[in-house]
Design a protein around this motif. Structure first.
Motif, mmCIF file in Angstrom:
data_model
loop_
_atom_site.group_PDB
_atom_site.id
_atom_site.type_symbol
_atom_site.label_atom_id
_atom_site.label_comp_id
_atom_site.label_asym_id
_atom_site.label_seq_id
_atom_site.Cartn_x
_atom_site.Cartn_y
_atom_site.Cartn_z
ATOM 1 N N GLY A 329 39.016 44.196 30.218
ATOM 2 C CA GLY A 329 38.296 42.932 30.219
ATOM 3 C C GLY A 329 38.693 42.066 29.048
ATOM 4 N N SER A 330 38.669 40.750 29.273
ATOM 5 C CA SER A 330 39.104 39.840 28.226
ATOM 6 C C SER A 330 38.410 38.499 28.341
ATOM 7 C CB SER A 330 40.624 39.623 28.312
ATOM 8 O OG SER A 330 41.062 38.659 27.373
ATOM 9 N N PRO A 331 38.108 37.867 27.198
ATOM 10 C CA PRO A 331 37.753 36.453 27.218
ATOM 11 C C PRO A 331 39.022 35.614 27.278
ATOM 12 C CG PRO A 331 37.727 37.234 24.969
ATOM 13 C CD PRO A 331 38.080 38.427 25.838
ATOM 14 N N THR A 332 38.870 34.334 27.485
ATOM 15 C CA THR A 332 39.995 33.402 27.414
ATOM 16 C C THR A 332 39.778 32.508 26.207
ATOM 17 O OG1 THR A 332 40.371 33.415 29.796
ATOM 18 C CG2 THR A 332 41.235 31.547 28.569
ATOM 19 N N LEU A 333 40.710 32.557 25.261
ATOM 20 C CA LEU A 333 40.609 31.781 24.030
ATOM 21 C C LEU A 333 41.823 30.859 23.926
ATOM 22 C CD1 LEU A 333 39.527 34.641 21.579
ATOM 23 C CD2 LEU A 333 38.065 33.039 22.808
ATOM 24 N N GLY A 334 41.566 29.578 24.014
ATOM 25 C CA GLY A 334 42.671 28.624 23.939
ATOM 26 C C GLY A 334 43.685 28.803 25.046
ATOM 27 N N GLY A 335 43.214 29.215 26.224
ATOM 28 C CA GLY A 335 44.112 29.400 27.357
ATOM 29 C C GLY A 335 44.863 30.715 27.355
ATOM 30 N N HIS A 336 44.520 31.629 26.458
ATOM 31 C CA HIS A 336 45.245 32.888 26.338
ATOM 32 C C HIS A 336 44.276 34.057 26.182
ATOM 33 C CE1 HIS A 336 48.980 30.632 25.773
ATOM 34 N NE2 HIS A 336 48.325 29.868 24.910
ATOM 35 N N ALA A 337 44.803 35.259 26.412
ATOM 36 C CA ALA A 337 44.072 36.475 26.093
ATOM 37 C C ALA A 337 44.269 36.793 24.617
ATOM 38 C CB ALA A 337 44.567 37.635 26.949
ATOM 39 N N PRO A 338 43.263 37.353 23.942
ATOM 40 C CA PRO A 338 43.445 37.751 22.539
ATOM 41 C C PRO A 338 44.599 38.733 22.391
ATOM 42 C CG PRO A 338 41.135 37.874 23.173
ATOM 43 C CD PRO A 338 41.908 37.648 24.430
ATOM 44 N N TRP A 366 36.107 27.273 29.770
ATOM 45 C CA TRP A 366 36.571 26.150 30.598
ATOM 46 C C TRP A 366 37.745 26.530 31.481
ATOM 47 C CZ3 TRP A 366 32.617 23.373 29.975
ATOM 48 C CH2 TRP A 366 31.966 23.315 28.739
ATOM 49 N N SER A 367 38.324 27.680 31.256
ATOM 50 C CA SER A 367 39.438 28.135 32.092
ATOM 51 C C SER A 367 39.465 29.647 32.022
ATOM 52 C CB SER A 367 40.768 27.551 31.592
ATOM 53 O OG SER A 367 40.985 27.933 30.246
ATOM 54 N N GLY A 368 40.212 30.276 32.901
ATOM 55 C CA GLY A 368 40.218 31.735 32.928
ATOM 56 C C GLY A 368 41.611 32.303 32.976
ATOM 57 N N GLU A 369 42.542 31.707 32.195
ATOM 58 C CA GLU A 369 43.937 32.141 32.268
ATOM 59 C C GLU A 369 44.122 33.601 31.887
ATOM 60 O OE1 GLU A 369 44.074 27.691 31.198
ATOM 61 O OE2 GLU A 369 42.877 29.461 30.686
ATOM 62 N N ALA A 370 43.360 34.084 30.920
ATOM 63 C CA ALA A 370 43.533 35.469 30.471
ATOM 64 C C ALA A 370 43.244 36.453 31.606
ATOM 65 C CB ALA A 370 42.622 35.752 29.281
ATOM 66 N N LEU A 374 45.997 39.086 33.328
ATOM 67 C CA LEU A 374 45.809 40.533 33.428
ATOM 68 C C LEU A 374 45.950 40.999 34.870
ATOM 69 C CD1 LEU A 374 42.712 41.053 31.066
ATOM 70 C CD2 LEU A 374 45.109 41.509 30.541
ATOM 71 N N GLU A 375 45.296 40.272 35.785
ATOM 72 C CA GLU A 375 45.367 40.652 37.191
ATOM 73 C C GLU A 375 46.806 40.615 37.700
ATOM 74 O OE1 GLU A 375 43.307 39.466 41.457
ATOM 75 O OE2 GLU A 375 43.379 37.978 39.855
ATOM 76 N N LYS A 376 47.538 39.551 37.376
ATOM 77 C CA LYS A 376 48.898 39.403 37.879
ATOM 78 C C LYS A 376 49.813 40.501 37.345
ATOM 79 C CE LYS A 376 52.622 36.020 38.414
ATOM 80 N NZ LYS A 376 53.693 37.003 38.115
ATOM 81 N N LYS A 377 49.729 40.794 36.057
ATOM 82 C CA LYS A 377 50.592 41.819 35.469
ATOM 83 C C LYS A 377 50.347 43.187 36.112
ATOM 84 C CE LYS A 377 52.797 39.574 32.120
ATOM 85 N NZ LYS A 377 54.286 39.510 32.014
ATOM 86 N N LEU A 378 49.089 43.535 36.301
ATOM 87 C CA LEU A 378 48.766 44.830 36.895
ATOM 88 C C LEU A 378 49.149 44.886 38.365
ATOM 89 C CD1 LEU A 378 45.302 45.342 35.181
ATOM 90 C CD2 LEU A 378 47.356 46.705 34.766
ATOM 91 N N ARG A 379 48.923 43.784 39.062
ATOM 92 C CA ARG A 379 49.263 43.761 40.497
ATOM 93 C C ARG A 379 50.778 43.820 40.690
ATOM 94 N NH1 ARG A 379 45.616 42.945 44.279
ATOM 95 N NH2 ARG A 379 44.139 41.857 42.917
ATOM 96 N N ASP A 380 51.523 43.092 39.856
ATOM 97 C CA ASP A 380 52.985 43.086 39.961
ATOM 98 C C ASP A 380 53.577 44.465 39.696
ATOM 99 O OD1 ASP A 380 52.906 40.417 40.572
ATOM 100 O OD2 ASP A 380 53.590 39.718 38.600
ATOM 101 N N CYS A 381 52.882 45.261 38.903
ATOM 102 C CA CYS A 381 53.365 46.609 38.594
ATOM 103 C C CYS A 381 52.913 47.644 39.620
ATOM 104 C CB CYS A 381 52.915 47.021 37.202
ATOM 105 S SG CYS A 381 53.799 46.164 35.877
ATOM 106 N N GLY A 382 52.175 47.207 40.636
ATOM 107 C CA GLY A 382 51.840 48.100 41.732
ATOM 108 C C GLY A 382 50.571 48.910 41.573
ATOM 109 N N PHE A 383 49.733 48.592 40.585
ATOM 110 C CA PHE A 383 48.481 49.331 40.430
ATOM 111 C C PHE A 383 47.507 48.979 41.553
ATOM 112 C CE2 PHE A 383 50.055 49.436 36.074
ATOM 113 C CZ PHE A 383 49.735 50.721 35.665
ATOM 114 N N PRO A 384 46.823 49.960 42.137
ATOM 115 C CA PRO A 384 45.771 49.643 43.110
ATOM 116 C C PRO A 384 44.516 49.143 42.382
ATOM 117 C CG PRO A 384 45.866 52.013 42.760
ATOM 118 C CD PRO A 384 47.001 51.424 41.960
ATOM 119 N N PHE A 385 43.853 48.162 42.970
ATOM 120 C CA PHE A 385 42.658 47.598 42.344
ATOM 121 C C PHE A 385 41.408 48.260 42.915
ATOM 122 C CE2 PHE A 385 45.488 44.768 40.465
ATOM 123 C CZ PHE A 385 44.824 43.999 39.524
ATOM 124 N N ALA A 386 40.530 48.703 42.006
ATOM 125 C CA ALA A 386 39.306 49.393 42.417
ATOM 126 C C ALA A 386 38.263 48.426 42.949
ATOM 127 C CB ALA A 386 38.726 50.177 41.238
#
Length: 591
Positions: A329-338, A366-370, A374-386
């Motif tokens: 889990g992550s907040p979005t700070l300045g359009g990025h993940a910490p 105001w946005s949820g880029e982080a 995270l979702e895209k990186k994990l999905r691109d690597c083939g992890f199944p989502f619970a």
């Protein structure tokens, strides 16, 4: 209405207790809605000492009470027990009122204090000019290990021992122990959210249910780290505990220590584990992590909760390798993940098996880029989502946190089913002990087939129940057993109401089918049904044979179930000619 009262603890030691009879904010630990109290402790001296200040929620009444004992021109040292935006808001205001203020915080607490001192501008607002912004951070003493310090009047010194006690939810935790009277100022540990003016519990166990609920909400998702803190506290010469919330405890503090260990025992024994990795800028993502962890723990699965900002790489790798699912889990700070979240993600991608189920969650302003990253990186690597990615704007409300809890419970149940399937395959498909004669005999104990329904505010729940029995004549009372991992369980605490809808033999199948179906977390259990309301607003099924409205009086822990005893307050028979449906079982090892 919030107010602050002053209570005398011992000679020259005062408790400034903030009282609120209403539920505060969104946090899950306020779920019993019995109000709250927040305790700060004051010792006068050439430099006064304030231990564990409250949050900004009590700012005005607290500062007014503090001024009565410590004028604004007097030096004051503040032991900061834990750090979040709410606490920092009060400390900023104190820095304006008390120019001779200084702060004592752990290493992690000092880091968080400095990061949160200047609040971020809201969307569309420019940063305030330097002369309009908050005052500078007061002088800050960093407590890196156990430290002893003298406080109080010169001829009447008190000795405080300060001890960092980091946990994933509160990495800046700092406890204090006073030697003369043996008082442990335990901060977030051993608390209970009740609104009471009593300095300490009048008898042992008075607020036992509240403390257990507090533990389940906040401590269970990080039970391993909590156990480590409790073990360290055993070395202190404790005579009484003064938690940050609720009354002091003097008679039963040792039994509460044992309770904390016992409550976490199920997690320690579990062979299944979920790694819960997160960072949280303003406490919102941490609240989601806590709710997810609470649900996972209710299902009997161990939670390895880790705050990425304060967790070492070796511990992170160990958690990844020993877990059957990974949540990040992550907040979005300045359009990025910490940065710590991105480092943890890199470790997950490098170390985790691609078959490991994962989940992503987080809050944003105001946005949820982080979260998307995270979702895209994990999905691109083939992890199944619970589960589908959880996105919350700003603060999660009670319904959202309940949904997070249900998602965690569903994940825990899924892991248990997978483990059982693997065990059956390894055993060559042999049947387990469910056919033992004693269990077959136990299965012949019958109960009425009912649907238990409950509603509190915006939250509601329901479950099919057959472990039901009348328990008393005067007052008329019933008992019902509820599995610990049931979503509705959290609505069945002392003082809550629920309805018991007794099903009719011969026409029970439609309601059974409806309530036996798997509901998505947060789904409306009553969609498509004809539902009325009891006098206290509980859902009544019009297809039932009869209904009872019950107020919970007691709860008893019975293995993997809670036994709920309640007094019948209202009821009605909807079909005078019908017969009660009963549930015939082949074995006592399942419903």
């Amino acid at each position: 209405m919030r107010r602050v009262i002053t209570l005398s603890v011992a000679d020259q030691l005062l408790c400034l207790r903030g009282l609120s009879p209403e539920r505060l904010r969104f946090e899950t630990e306020y779920g019993l809605e019995r109000g709250t109290s927040t305790n700060s402790f004051f010792i006068p001296g050439p430099e006064a000492t304030l231990i564990h200040p409250p949050g900004e929620s009590f700012r005005n009444p607290f500062l007014e009470a503090l001024k009565q004992h410590c004028p604004p021109d007097h030096p004051i040292a503040v032991v900061v027990g834990h750090v979040n935006p709410n606490r920092v808001g009060l400390l900023r205001r104190m820095a304006m009122v008390y120019p001779r203020l200084r702060l004592l915080a752990s290493s992690a607490g000092a880091k968080l204090l400095q990061e949160l001192w200047v609040p971020p501008p809201r969307q569309g607002e420019a940063a305030p000019a330097a002369d309009l912004g908050p005052p500078p951070v007061p002088p800050l003493r960093v407590i890196r290990g156990e430290v002893r310090m003298h406080v109080g009047e010169p001829d009447d010194h008190w000795q405080l021992r300060l001890c960092p006690a980091p946990t994933p939810r509160w990495p800046g935790g700092l406890l204090a122990h006073e030697d003369r009277y043996g008082i442990l100022f335990s901060g977030k540990f051993f608390g209970a959210h009740v609104c009471t003016e009593e300095l300490e519990e009048s008898h042992s166990g008075l607020h036992g249910e509240d403390r257990r609920f507090y533990y389940d909400c906040l401590m269970a998702p990080m039970a391993q780290q909590v156990d480590n803190v409790v073990d360290r506290l055993e070395e202190c010469a404790i005579q009484a505990m003064a938690p940050g919330h609720g009354p002091m405890i003097s008679q039963s503090w040792r039994s509460l220590f044992n309770d904390y260990r016992r409550w976490g025992e199920g997690q320690r024994r579990s062979p299944l584990s979920v790694a819960l990795l997160f960072a949280s800028a303003y406490g919102n993502t941490a609240a989601m992590a806590s709710a997810l962890g609470q649900g996972i723990a209710k299902a009997g699965v161990r939670v390895q909760s880790m705050n990425c900002e304060f967790s070492g790489a070796d511990a992170l790798r160990q958690a990844i390798h020993s877990s059957q699912a990974l949540l990040i889990g992550s907040p979005t700070l300045g359009g990025h993940a910490p940065t710590p979240v991105m480092a943890a993600l890199g470790t997950v991608l490098a170390e985790a098996e691609r078959s490991t189920p994962v989940g992503v969650f987080g809050s944003y302003g105001w946005s949820g880029e982080a979260i998307d990253l995270l979702e895209k990186k994990l999905r691109d690597c083939g992890f199944p989502f619970a589960f589908p990615t959880l996105r919350v704007r700003f603060s999660p409300d009670a319904a959202t946190l309940k949904r997070c809890e249900e998602i965690g419970t569903d994940l825990g149940r899924t892991l248990h089913r997978q483990q059982q399937q693997q065990q059956r395959r390894a055993a060559g498909g042999l049947k387990d002990s469910r056919n033992a004669p004693s269990l077959q005999a136990l299965g012949r104990v019958l109960g009425s087939l009912c649907v238990l329904t409950a509603r509190r505010g915006d939250l509601s729940g329901a479950m099919l129940a057959s472990w039901v029995s009348q328990a008393s004549f005067t007052p008329p009372g019933i008992t019902v057993a509820v599995a610990k991992d049931r979503a509705v369980e959290q609505l069945l605490h002392s003082g809550n109401h629920f309805a018991l809808n007794v099903l009719a033999a011969g026409r029970e199948k439609s309601l059974m089918k409806h309530f036996l179906q798997p509901f998505a977390p947060g789904a409306d259990r009553f969609a498509g049904l004809e539902v009325a309301e009891s006098p206290h607003g509980q859902p009544l099924l019009q297809e039932a044979l009869a209904w009872l409205e019950v107020q919970v009086s007691q709860r008893m822990e019975c293995g993997d179930h809670w036994l709920i005893y309640g007094h019948v307050e209202h009821g009605d028979l909807l079909d005078e000619k019908g017969r009660t449906a009963v549930h015939q079982r082949r074995s006592g090892s399942y419903y």
